[in-house]
Design a protein around this motif. Structure first.
Motif, PDB file in Angstrom:
ATOM      1  N   PRO A 144       0.802  -1.235   0.000  1.00  0.00           N
ATOM      2  CA  PRO A 144       0.000   0.000   0.000  1.00  0.00           C
ATOM      3  C   PRO A 144       0.831   1.279   0.000  1.00  0.00           C
ATOM      4  O   PRO A 144       0.480   2.249  -0.677  1.00  0.00           O
ATOM      5  N   GLU A 145       1.942   1.292   0.747  1.00  0.00           N
ATOM      6  CA  GLU A 145       2.782   2.489   0.786  1.00  0.00           C
ATOM      7  C   GLU A 145       3.445   2.728  -0.572  1.00  0.00           C
ATOM      8  O   GLU A 145       3.543   3.869  -1.032  1.00  0.00           O
ATOM      9  N   PHE A 146       3.884   1.643  -1.210  1.00  0.00           N
ATOM     10  CA  PHE A 146       4.502   1.758  -2.542  1.00  0.00           C
ATOM     11  C   PHE A 146       3.490   2.318  -3.534  1.00  0.00           C
ATOM     12  O   PHE A 146       3.800   3.224  -4.314  1.00  0.00           O
ATOM     13  N   VAL A 147       2.281   1.795  -3.509  1.00  0.00           N
ATOM     14  CA  VAL A 147       1.227   2.260  -4.426  1.00  0.00           C
ATOM     15  C   VAL A 147       0.907   3.728  -4.163  1.00  0.00           C
ATOM     16  O   VAL A 147       0.725   4.516  -5.106  1.00  0.00           O
ATOM     17  N   LYS A 148       0.849   4.112  -2.905  1.00  0.00           N
ATOM     18  CA  LYS A 148       0.549   5.502  -2.558  1.00  0.00           C
ATOM     19  C   LYS A 148       1.619   6.454  -3.080  1.00  0.00           C
ATOM     20  O   LYS A 148       1.315   7.550  -3.571  1.00  0.00           O
ATOM     21  N   LEU A 149       2.874   6.038  -2.996  1.00  0.00           N
ATOM     22  CA  LEU A 149       3.985   6.900  -3.407  1.00  0.00           C
ATOM     23  C   LEU A 149       4.208   6.898  -4.913  1.00  0.00           C
ATOM     24  O   LEU A 149       4.516   7.934  -5.506  1.00  0.00           O
ATOM     25  N   PHE A 150       4.050   5.730  -5.543  1.00  0.00           N
ATOM     26  CA  PHE A 150       4.473   5.581  -6.936  1.00  0.00           C
ATOM     27  C   PHE A 150       3.356   5.178  -7.905  1.00  0.00           C
ATOM     28  O   PHE A 150       3.582   5.102  -9.110  1.00  0.00           O
ATOM     29  N   GLY A 151       2.169   4.942  -7.389  1.00  0.00           N
ATOM     30  CA  GLY A 151       1.060   4.595  -8.262  1.00  0.00           C
ATOM     31  C   GLY A 151       1.060   3.131  -8.685  1.00  0.00           C
ATOM     32  O   GLY A 151       1.765   2.300  -8.101  1.00  0.00           O
ATOM     33  N   ASP A 152       0.276   2.831  -9.710  1.00  0.00           N
ATOM     34  CA  ASP A 152       0.127   1.459 -10.204  1.00  0.00           C
ATOM     35  C   ASP A 152       1.315   1.097 -11.080  1.00  0.00           C
ATOM     36  O   ASP A 152       1.450   1.593 -12.200  1.00  0.00           O
ATOM     37  N   PHE A 153       2.173   0.232 -10.593  1.00  0.00           N
ATOM     38  CA  PHE A 153       3.396  -0.154 -11.302  1.00  0.00           C
ATOM     39  C   PHE A 153       3.085  -0.775 -12.660  1.00  0.00           C
ATOM     40  O   PHE A 153       3.866  -0.614 -13.612  1.00  0.00           O
ATOM     41  N   ARG A 154       1.960  -1.463 -12.759  1.00  0.00           N
ATOM     42  CA  ARG A 154       1.606  -2.146 -14.007  1.00  0.00           C
ATOM     43  C   ARG A 154       1.134  -1.177 -15.098  1.00  0.00           C
ATOM     44  O   ARG A 154       1.068  -1.546 -16.258  1.00  0.00           O
TER      45      ARG A 154
END
Length: 220
Positions: A144-154
Motif C-alpha cells: 500500500p505504501e509503494f502504491v501511494k507513493l508511486f502509483g500502479d506499477f503495471r
C-alpha cells in the motif's frame, strides 16, 4: 537544497532556448550547475547508506547530465534541455541496469528508480525472473505504501500483444508485458528547495530500493 535561482534560470531558459541568450547567461548556468552538483554530492552520501551498491565515491559532477541536447536526429532543434538530470547508477550497471534518477525542472521535478527500457538480454532475464519469482515482485509493488507513493506499477509502457514464450493465462502476464520497470514520484518546487530535500529524496529512494534489488538479481 536546490536554490530558487537555479529554478529561475531553467524557467527563463524555456523562453530563451538559443545560444546567444545562453552564452550571455553562462555565469548563471555555471552557478545553477554548481548548486545541482553540490546537492548531488550530499544525496550520494545519503543514498550509499540506503543502497550500498551505489558507491559513496561517485563523482557528483559525472552524475549530473549534460544540459546540451543532441539535435542531430531530433525535430526539436532547441540546443538546451530545460532541466537538470541526475543519474545515480549502482555497481555493475556499465551496460545498463537498475538505478536512481532525479529530474529537476520547475513544476515537473521527480525522483525515479528501476530500469527504463532494458536492453534485449536484460529484458529477457527480468521477464524470466518475474515468471519464476513474480510473487516477490508483487509483494513490493502492491504494498500500500509503494502504491501511494508511486502509483500502479503495471500502468506503464507495455506490449499490446503477448511477450514471446509466455501464455495469456500466466498469473503475472501484465508484469511480463512491461517494457520498462520504473517507480516515479513527483516533487514540488517547495520540496526540492527545502533544507530537507536530500533527506526526502533519499527516503523515497529507500522505498524504491527493494525494486532495484529484484531487478539487479534478475540480470546478475
Amino acid at each position: 537544497m536546490i536554490q530558487q535561482q537555479t529554478l529561475d534560470f531553467l524557467n527563463e531558459l524555456v523562453d530563451n532556448n538559443n545560444r546567444e541568450w545562453f552564452m550571455a547567461n553562462k555565469e548563471r548556468y555555471d552557478l545553477a550547475r554548481e548548486n545541482v552538483i553540490d546537492f548531488t554530492a550530499k544525496l550520494i552520501k545519503l543514498m550509499h547508506k540506503i543502497d550500498p551498491a551505489l558507491s559513496a565515491d561517485l563523482d557528483a559532477k559525472k552524475c549530473v547530465m549534460r544540459i546540451y541536447r543532441d539535435i542531430r536526429f531530433s525535430k526539436n532543434k532547441t540546443p538546451y534541455k530545460n532541466n537538470f538530470g541526475i543519474s545515480l547508477p549502482t555497481t555493475g550497471t556499465k551496460l545498463g541496469g537498475a538505478e536512481y534518477y532525479l529530474h529537476i525542472q520547475p513544476g515537473k521535478s521527480f525522483i525515479a528508480g528501476g530500469y527504463w527500457m532494458p536492453e534485449a538480454n536484460h529484458l529477457k532475464a527480468i521477464r524470466q525472473e518475474i515468471d519464476y519469482n513474480g510473487h516477490d515482485l508483487t509483494v513490493i509493488i502492491d504494498n500500500p505504501e509503494f502504491v501511494k507513493l508511486f502509483g500502479d506499477f503495471r500502468a506503464q509502457d507495455k506490449l499490446k500483444t503477448l511477450p514471446r514464450d509466455y501464455a495469456a493465462d500466466n498469473e503475472n502476464i501484465e508484469l511480463l508485458k512491461l517494457k520498462s520497470f520504473i517507480a516515479m514520484h513527483s516533487l514540488t518546487d517547495k520540496e526540492i528547495m527545502s533544507d530537507k530535500a536530500a533527506d526526502t529524496i533519499a527516503q523515497l529512494c529507500s522505498k524504491i530500493y527493494p525494486l532495484n534489488i529484484f531487478l539487479r538479481n534478475a540480470i546478475v
